[in-house]
Design an enzyme around this catalytic site. Sequence first.
Site, short mmCIF file in Angstrom:
data_model
loop_
_atom_site.label_atom_id
_atom_site.label_comp_id
_atom_site.label_asym_id
_atom_site.label_seq_id
_atom_site.Cartn_x
_atom_site.Cartn_y
_atom_site.Cartn_z
N TRP A 160 30.70 18.44 26.87
CA TRP A 160 29.99 17.89 25.71
C TRP A 160 28.61 17.95 25.43
CZ3 TRP A 160 26.25 14.65 27.68
CH2 TRP A 160 26.26 14.11 28.65
N ASN A 161 27.67 18.62 26.83
CA ASN A 161 26.39 18.37 26.80
C ASN A 161 25.89 19.72 25.90
OD1 ASN A 161 26.98 19.98 28.93
ND2 ASN A 161 25.29 19.35 30.02
N ARG A 169 29.20 31.04 25.92
CA ARG A 169 28.82 31.78 27.41
C ARG A 169 30.42 32.10 27.86
NH1 ARG A 169 25.37 28.12 31.50
NH2 ARG A 169 27.42 27.54 32.26
N LYS A 184 39.23 24.61 25.13
CA LYS A 184 39.42 23.12 24.87
C LYS A 184 38.01 22.65 25.00
CE LYS A 184 39.62 19.72 27.28
NZ LYS A 184 38.86 18.80 26.36
N PRO A 185 37.48 22.11 23.83
CA PRO A 185 36.01 21.53 23.98
C PRO A 185 36.24 19.93 24.35
CG PRO A 185 36.78 21.79 21.66
CD PRO A 185 38.02 22.30 22.47
N ALA A 186 35.02 19.40 24.74
CA ALA A 186 35.09 18.11 25.11
C ALA A 186 35.62 17.18 23.96
CB ALA A 186 33.81 17.70 25.73
N SER A 239 32.30 18.57 35.44
CA SER A 239 32.07 17.77 36.46
C SER A 239 32.65 18.54 37.89
CB SER A 239 32.35 16.17 36.65
OG SER A 239 33.87 16.12 36.35
N GLU A 260 32.09 26.28 36.87
CA GLU A 260 30.54 25.90 36.60
C GLU A 260 30.31 24.32 36.62
OE1 GLU A 260 27.94 27.91 36.49
OE2 GLU A 260 28.84 29.72 35.82
N LEU A 261 29.80 23.72 37.74
CA LEU A 261 30.07 22.42 38.32
C LEU A 261 28.95 21.61 38.20
CD1 LEU A 261 32.96 22.82 40.68
CD2 LEU A 261 33.16 22.48 38.17
N ARG A 288 14.97 18.19 28.65
CA ARG A 288 15.67 19.04 27.59
C ARG A 288 17.13 18.31 27.54
NH1 ARG A 288 18.55 24.47 27.90
NH2 ARG A 288 18.66 23.94 30.40
N CYS A 294 23.05 20.14 33.20
CA CYS A 294 23.42 20.30 34.73
C CYS A 294 22.37 21.01 35.63
CB CYS A 294 24.74 21.14 34.67
SG CYS A 294 24.15 22.93 33.92
N GLU A 391 24.14 12.80 40.11
CA GLU A 391 23.64 13.45 39.06
C GLU A 391 23.12 12.17 38.17
OE1 GLU A 391 26.62 16.32 37.49
OE2 GLU A 391 25.00 17.41 36.92
P1 NAP Z 1 33.83 16.28 32.73
O1 NAP Z 1 34.40 14.89 32.68
O2 NAP Z 1 34.46 17.07 33.83
O3 NAP Z 1 34.76 17.20 31.25
C1 NAP Z 1 34.52 18.54 31.48
C2 NAP Z 1 35.62 18.93 30.21
O4 NAP Z 1 36.90 18.83 31.27
C3 NAP Z 1 36.08 18.23 29.05
O5 NAP Z 1 36.48 19.07 28.25
C4 NAP Z 1 37.06 17.30 29.47
O6 NAP Z 1 37.88 16.92 28.46
C5 NAP Z 1 37.81 18.21 30.42
N1 NAP Z 1 38.70 17.27 31.41
C6 NAP Z 1 38.65 16.28 31.87
N2 NAP Z 1 39.58 15.98 32.86
C7 NAP Z 1 40.36 17.10 32.75
C8 NAP Z 1 41.61 17.50 33.43
N3 NAP Z 1 42.29 16.82 34.48
N4 NAP Z 1 41.99 18.71 33.06
C9 NAP Z 1 41.63 19.48 32.32
N5 NAP Z 1 40.26 19.33 31.68
C10 NAP Z 1 39.88 17.89 31.91
O7 NAP Z 1 32.46 16.57 32.66
P2 NAP Z 1 31.27 15.94 31.65
O8 NAP Z 1 31.14 14.67 31.53
O9 NAP Z 1 32.00 16.45 29.88
O10 NAP Z 1 30.38 17.07 31.70
C11 NAP Z 1 29.23 16.80 32.38
C12 NAP Z 1 29.28 17.58 33.78
O11 NAP Z 1 29.55 18.98 33.63
C13 NAP Z 1 28.11 17.42 34.91
O12 NAP Z 1 28.66 17.18 36.04
C14 NAP Z 1 27.23 18.51 34.64
O13 NAP Z 1 26.62 18.90 35.45
C15 NAP Z 1 28.47 19.54 34.41
N6 NAP Z 1 27.93 20.78 33.80
C16 NAP Z 1 27.68 21.91 34.44
C17 NAP Z 1 27.29 23.03 33.66
C18 NAP Z 1 27.06 24.18 34.55
O14 NAP Z 1 26.69 25.49 33.93
N7 NAP Z 1 27.31 24.26 36.17
C19 NAP Z 1 26.94 22.88 32.54
C20 NAP Z 1 26.97 22.02 32.11
C21 NAP Z 1 27.60 20.66 32.39
P3 NAP Z 1 37.76 15.55 27.85
O15 NAP Z 1 36.54 15.48 26.89
O16 NAP Z 1 38.90 15.31 26.80
O17 NAP Z 1 37.76 14.40 28.78
#
Ligand code: NAP
Length: 487
Positions: A160-161, A169, A184-186, A239, A260-261, A288, A294, A391
């Site tokens: 979502w961020n 990307r 599949k967006p957040a 994550s 990308e975690l 930002r 991330c 984080e």
């Molecule tokens: P997240 O909870 O891991 O969710 C990311 C995506 O995965 C969402 O679309 C979520 O769907 C989906 N998801 C959750 N559980 C899943 C499962 N079991 N199977 C398949 N998909 C699943 O992360 P977030 O809280 O949205 O984002 C923050 C994290 O992203 C932070 O750790 C950040 O550092 C990281 N991030 C990394 C980068 C990079 O480029 N390295 C860039 C941006 C963000 P739902 O929304 O429906 O739960």
Amino acid sequence: MTFHAKFSGYADPALHAAGLYIGGKWQRGSGITVLDPSTGNLLVEVSDASIEDAQRAVDAADAAAAGWRATPARQRSEILRRWYQLMTQHAEELATLIALENGKALADARGEVAYAAEFFRWYAEEATRIPGEFRHTPSGSHNILVDHEPIGIAVLITPWNFPAAMATRKIGPALAAGCTVILKPASETPLTAYAMARLGEEAGVPPGVVNVLTTSNPGGITNAMLADPRVRKLSFTGSTGVGRVLLAEAAKSVVSCSMELGGNAPFIVFDDADLEAALDGAMIAKMRNAGEACTAANRFYVQAGIHDAFVAGLTARMKSLKLGPGYDPETQCGPMITQNAVRKIDRLVSEALAAGARATTGGKPLTENGYFYPPTVLENVPVNASIAREEIFGPVAPVYKFESDDEAIRLANNTEYGLAAYIYSRDLKRAMKVGKRIETGMLGINRGLMSDPAAPFGGVKQSGLGREGGVTGILEFMEPKYYAVDY
Ligand code: NAP
């Protein structure tokens, strides 16, 4: 004025409630509530995809695959270029929509739209430059010809961020490579993805090449898609915890993964740094998206000689920021994405304060409506506090004092993550020497912002696998094919 009358065109949340986008058709539904994080009020409901919907999306991506793969690169390129132009034309509406559903300040949202659109422009260019290779074997036995072919149907999962940029990307290189995709967006920020899919339709993306699903069952749906032998790629941003679960699931069908975690970026300021430049960079690297990035600076390591001046300067800048809803043009720091995000930040800050840290500004969540946490600076933070390991994902800057270069390197590397790092020093030789010893995928030297569509973005250690963007990004969606040729 009603809420919806205020936000018209692509910025109107109601426009995107038409829901799932499969095979070029919109499927209206409900079940997923999208909230305004600055008030907690309901913006709109969008469709909740079932496993059958996901299977239909794979069918649609499969039906479009052969045609898209055979589409000349120049034509794929021109469609991506038109999509870039449409995003640029509708930038203000997209930015407003991002500010509404994500909460980030309009200035950040505008920056995100420009960055997101650039991935389409960059990959419109890269589509026509897919590399091949010709070599002689060392033994002279035959010739080696290497071609790159599209990997196949790709499932793209985004957080979502950065609701626009994390999608482009992935979609940009996938389409440039000749792959069809299911995005599949957040659940918190689906509207931007749907808005971009509408622009893609207008740009001439054929039905089924890009499909978009929102769901309250991400695990079930993703597992079903990964089990389908037609799906050959998973590109995930999110994550580290979810990334690990998905890697295990993808292993069952040997699906190629790009991950990308999470991150835990150190921001190192040496005594010889230009203080004003370091403060400018710190504000960008920390604030930002109100810290919800991330690459956000998560730990400020500041050398003893400049430490007090840095803390005073950072405190003054953080204190002056205006909080408010992202879509208010005056806002400089918007709300966090959810109440849970505020709770997590509060826990990390409270634990640090209890362990001896001192807040020079902020330090407590705000009690008014919406999910707000004030810009906060902490000094005297113990180096082993939980805020140094996890984080923060919020507007909190913990500052730690160090003495020597070796100590800064040891502290910076004391994390399971390795996505981004920052160094400020006037001595470039010193910065490069220190940088070489930092375990990171990306390093900003005298810069607080490193993201660029032309650069390889990604991390080492628990921050991920593979790279997005740059010339390598397209290869994540291709398989090399080797021809042993004798003539
Ligand atoms: P997240 O909870 O891991 O969710 C990311 C995506 O995965 C969402 O679309 C979520 O769907 C989906 N998801 C959750 N559980 C899943 C499962 N079991 N199977 C398949 N998909 C699943 O992360 P977030 O809280 O949205 O984002 C923050 C994290 O992203 C932070 O750790 C950040 O550092 C990281 N991030 C990394 C980068 C990079 O480029 N390295 C860039 C941006 C963000 P739902 O929304 O429906 O739960």
